[in-house]
Write an enzyme that holds these catalytic residues in place. Structure first.
Site, PDB file in Angstrom:
ATOM      1  CD  GLU A  93      -3.212  -0.248   0.089  1.00  0.00           C
ATOM      2  OE1 GLU A  93      -3.021   0.856  -0.461  1.00  0.00           O
ATOM      3  OE2 GLU A  93      -4.232  -0.915  -0.105  1.00  0.00           O
ATOM      4  CD  GLU A 100      -2.712   5.632  -6.474  1.00  0.00           C
ATOM      5  OE1 GLU A 100      -3.019   6.444  -5.575  1.00  0.00           O
ATOM      6  OE2 GLU A 100      -3.478   4.737  -6.856  1.00  0.00           O
TER       7      GLU A 100
END
Length: 152
Positions: A93, A100
């Protein structure tokens, strides 16, 4: 050709960063000592927890799983396997969030097919690790739960 579509609406759940002077203007520099390195790492985890819904969900589920493994008095090696599995999902994560952010920084407010592919693949890596963690959790937790319930 690039379309004028903000990446925020495409795949990222990361809110825009605050503008203004940063207390870490020279973030490209190497940390001066180990304490500062840990401080930066904690800042990254804190950012992910505050801004990424899935990171919070995985954190809560991970705490429940480790707590349940301790409550069921699983052997230490099984608790360690569950702990490492939870840590792998959280690490994925964090990597997904970092990727991102870098992609958003690179493409700014434009759409690019390669940016979409990068983000989708990173999200896919999180999904693979979460599914593997689910299988490990089921394999290690379900049998002792069934025994406790008198069904096993």
């Amino acid at each position: 050709m690039a379309q004028e579509v903000p990446t925020q609406t495409q795949h990222s759940s990361t809110p825009p960063l605050k503008t203004g002077r940063s207390n870490r203007e020279l973030s490209w520099r190497v940390a001066v000592n180990l304490f500062v390195s840990f401080k930066y790492a904690w800042a990254g985890m804190s950012y992910a927890f505050q801004t990424q819904r899935n990171f919070r969900i995985h954190t809560v589920i991970g705490c429940v799983v480790v707590g349940l493994s301790l409550a069921l008095q699983l052997p230490p090696v099984e608790v360690a396997v569950l702990g490492l599995t939870v840590a792998a999902v959280l690490a994925m994560e964090l990597i997904n969030t970092a990727l991102e952010s870098v992609v958003d920084l690179t493409v700014k407010q434009t759409y690019h097919e390669l940016a979409r592919i990068a983000k989708d693949c990173a999200a896919g890596a999180v999904l693979v690790s979460a599914l593997a963690a689910l299988l490990v959790g089921l394999a290690l937790l379900v049998p002792p739960i069934l025994v406790r319930l008198g069904l096993g």
